[in-house]
Structure formats: C-alpha cells, structure tokens
Design an enzyme around this catalytic site. Sequence first.
Site, PDB file in Angstrom:
ATOM      1  N   TRP A 157       0.876  -1.164   0.000  1.00 54.22           N
ATOM      2  CA  TRP A 157       0.000   0.000   0.000  1.00 54.22           C
ATOM      3  C   TRP A 157       0.921   1.224   0.000  1.00 54.22           C
ATOM      4  O   TRP A 157       1.684   1.437   0.950  1.00 54.22           O
ATOM      5  CB  TRP A 157      -0.835   0.046   1.268  1.00 54.22           C
ATOM      6  CG  TRP A 157      -2.062  -0.790   1.417  1.00 54.22           C
ATOM      7  CD1 TRP A 157      -3.326  -0.307   1.623  1.00 54.22           C
ATOM      8  CD2 TRP A 157      -2.177  -2.229   1.476  1.00 54.22           C
ATOM      9  NE1 TRP A 157      -4.220  -1.362   1.783  1.00 54.22           N
ATOM     10  CE2 TRP A 157      -3.544  -2.549   1.694  1.00 54.22           C
ATOM     11  CE3 TRP A 157      -1.257  -3.279   1.335  1.00 54.22           C
ATOM     12  CZ2 TRP A 157      -4.008  -3.853   1.789  1.00 54.22           C
ATOM     13  CZ3 TRP A 157      -1.713  -4.576   1.430  1.00 54.22           C
ATOM     14  CH2 TRP A 157      -3.078  -4.857   1.647  1.00 54.22           C
ATOM     15  N   ILE A 196       1.002  -3.532  -6.236  1.00 50.71           N
ATOM     16  CA  ILE A 196       1.054  -2.169  -5.710  1.00 50.71           C
ATOM     17  C   ILE A 196      -0.362  -1.646  -5.571  1.00 50.71           C
ATOM     18  O   ILE A 196      -1.168  -1.740  -6.503  1.00 50.71           O
ATOM     19  CB  ILE A 196       1.850  -1.256  -6.666  1.00 50.71           C
ATOM     20  CG1 ILE A 196       3.306  -1.743  -6.771  1.00 50.71           C
ATOM     21  CG2 ILE A 196       1.791   0.201  -6.218  1.00 50.71           C
ATOM     22  CD1 ILE A 196       4.039  -1.197  -7.976  1.00 50.71           C
ATOM     23  N   LYS A 197      -0.671  -1.089  -4.401  1.00 48.80           N
ATOM     24  CA  LYS A 197      -1.985  -0.503  -4.167  1.00 48.80           C
ATOM     25  C   LYS A 197      -1.837   1.001  -3.981  1.00 48.80           C
ATOM     26  O   LYS A 197      -1.099   1.453  -3.102  1.00 48.80           O
ATOM     27  CB  LYS A 197      -2.651  -1.106  -2.930  1.00 48.80           C
ATOM     28  CG  LYS A 197      -4.029  -0.507  -2.642  1.00 48.80           C
ATOM     29  CD  LYS A 197      -4.570  -0.941  -1.290  1.00 48.80           C
ATOM     30  CE  LYS A 197      -5.906  -0.259  -1.003  1.00 48.80           C
ATOM     31  NZ  LYS A 197      -6.386  -0.487   0.373  1.00 48.80           N
ATOM     32  N   VAL A 198      -2.531   1.765  -4.815  1.00 48.79           N
ATOM     33  CA  VAL A 198      -2.563   3.221  -4.674  1.00 48.79           C
ATOM     34  C   VAL A 198      -4.011   3.689  -4.820  1.00 48.79           C
ATOM     35  O   VAL A 198      -4.903   2.915  -5.167  1.00 48.79           O
ATOM     36  CB  VAL A 198      -1.681   3.919  -5.741  1.00 48.79           C
ATOM     37  CG1 VAL A 198      -0.211   3.661  -5.471  1.00 48.79           C
ATOM     38  CG2 VAL A 198      -2.062   3.485  -7.153  1.00 48.79           C
TER      39      VAL A 198
END
Length: 304
Positions: free
Chosen positions: A169, A203-205
């Site tokens: 995150w 990937i967390k955005v």
Amino acid sequence: MRMTRAVKKILANYESDSPGTKANLARILMQGKLGGTGKMVILPVDQGFEHGPDRSFAPNAPGYDPHYHFQLAIDAGLNAYAAPLGMIEAGADTFAGQIPTVLKMNSSNSHAMQKDQAVYGSVQDALRLGCSAIGFTIYPGAEDQFEMMEEFRELCAEAKDVGLAVVLWSYPRGGNLSKDGETAVDVTAYAAHLAALLGAHIIKVKPPAAHIEQKESRAALKGVDLSTLDKRIAHVMQAAFNGRRIVVFSGGAAKGTDAVLDEIRQVAAGGSNGSIIGRNSFQREKSDARELLNTIVDIYRGKA
C-alpha cells in the site's frame, strides 16, 4: 489448473523471483471469477484497525464477525482476501485453502498523531496461516517514510526468501504535501514508482485526481493529457515500470453504487490490473455487497 497466457505474461515480468513466489502470485491471479484474465478484485478488511470497529462495521453489523469477510470474498468469487493478523487467525482453519489470503502486517489507528504505522505481523505468521502474500503500508512524504521503507525492505526480502508474494500500500501523506497533493496524479504516479522500486509485486494506490502537486511535475507533464481518470490511471501504470508491475486501485471512502461503478469503469479503461474494495463492499448488506462485487467483476471482464 492450466495457466493462461495472460497470467504467464504477467509472471514473466518478475524476472528475479523464485518459483515459490510466482506460484503464490499465480494462485491470486488464477482465483475466482477473474481467474486467468490478468485482472483481480481483492477484499481488504483492515479498517477496524485503521478507523475502529464501530466506524467500520456498525453500518453492517455482521461485519464484526471475521468469518463474514472470508465468506463474502469467497461467495463473490474474488481473487484474494487481505486482513490483519487477528482477522485471518480467526478464520484461518475454517476457510483454509478456499481463497488466497494476504496478511496485512502494519497499520495505523485513528488515535495516532504521527504519520506512521505499527508492525504487528511477521513472515512466519503468514506461513503459519497459509497466506499467499504479505501486505505492508508506507507513507511517502511522511516524516518517518524512510524508516517505513527500511522496515518494508527487510520484510519484503524475508517474504521472497520463503516464496511469498508482497503487496505494498503506497499512500502519500504528511511532510510538504497538501491535502489535495495526497491524491495528485504526479504524487500517485511517484508513489506507484517508489513501490515498484522497493520490490513490491502488487502495488496498491488511490485513484489519482487531476491536481498536479509539484511544480517540477507540472513542467514535465506539460502537453500530457491527464484530463480524465482513465488517462490518469494509464499514467500511473506507466510509472509502475510501464505496466510491468501489478497495480490495483483502492475504492476509497464509502460512496453510492453509481459513483463506485463509474469510477471503476474508468479505472478499468485506464488499463489497471484491478481494484481492492473494502468499505464500499462490506459496509453494505451481504446481498447488496455481492451484487456490487459481481458488477465490478463484470466490468473487468468487459461485460458491464
């Protein structure tokens, strides 16, 4: 289970990883209704730690029970379920093998004054509980950002050594960033790029806003069309090694069904790998949550 061409292509981008890590990535990518498509929808339930149980679960009281979230992710045909240590421990045996799990290893809470997170899980916990991946949060821009990155580096290396996948995150906040800057398109792209540089597999955005925070970025992006969300999503994907890393986008604060679906249509149109939807799903009654998640899955399948 026969591996699809789409999943093989994604796995080929992770050139340094072991067969064990790629197998765990494949378990997530091949799970559920989106299995094999190269797209994913993940249910994250770390909000109890971040915001407290009442703000998180009172809108839909069955959510106080950890089993509810396992079952929701399974019934909706999602790719994975991500949660803190205690939540996964509470259902690890009952739901063993039914859905890949991501052990979220650090969190903040609503009482904290500083932009930082406590690490409360371990790679050994993830192995013990049969998880496919570990999850971690960093705050690029915060005063303690480099310490968080160094903590992640150690846990990331340990996870890869034992064949686990790694989800990061990457949420900019603090420091010189304005409130609008936390989701600015240049800052979000920077956050995704940092996560890729730090070695994350997934990937967390957050979905990027049209605002450009840094004056240097305004000059660099002059002439680049970032007027719509799908174009901004495409730019974030470009920043994540030109699409060589899996990037999923958060659902954000609770909002109406139409707003959720309109946003996700644009996120999908921008070429993202998927969504990670928490409050906007589990705070609804289960039948409504399943209907919403089914529609989200259909959007990523090009059917809605």
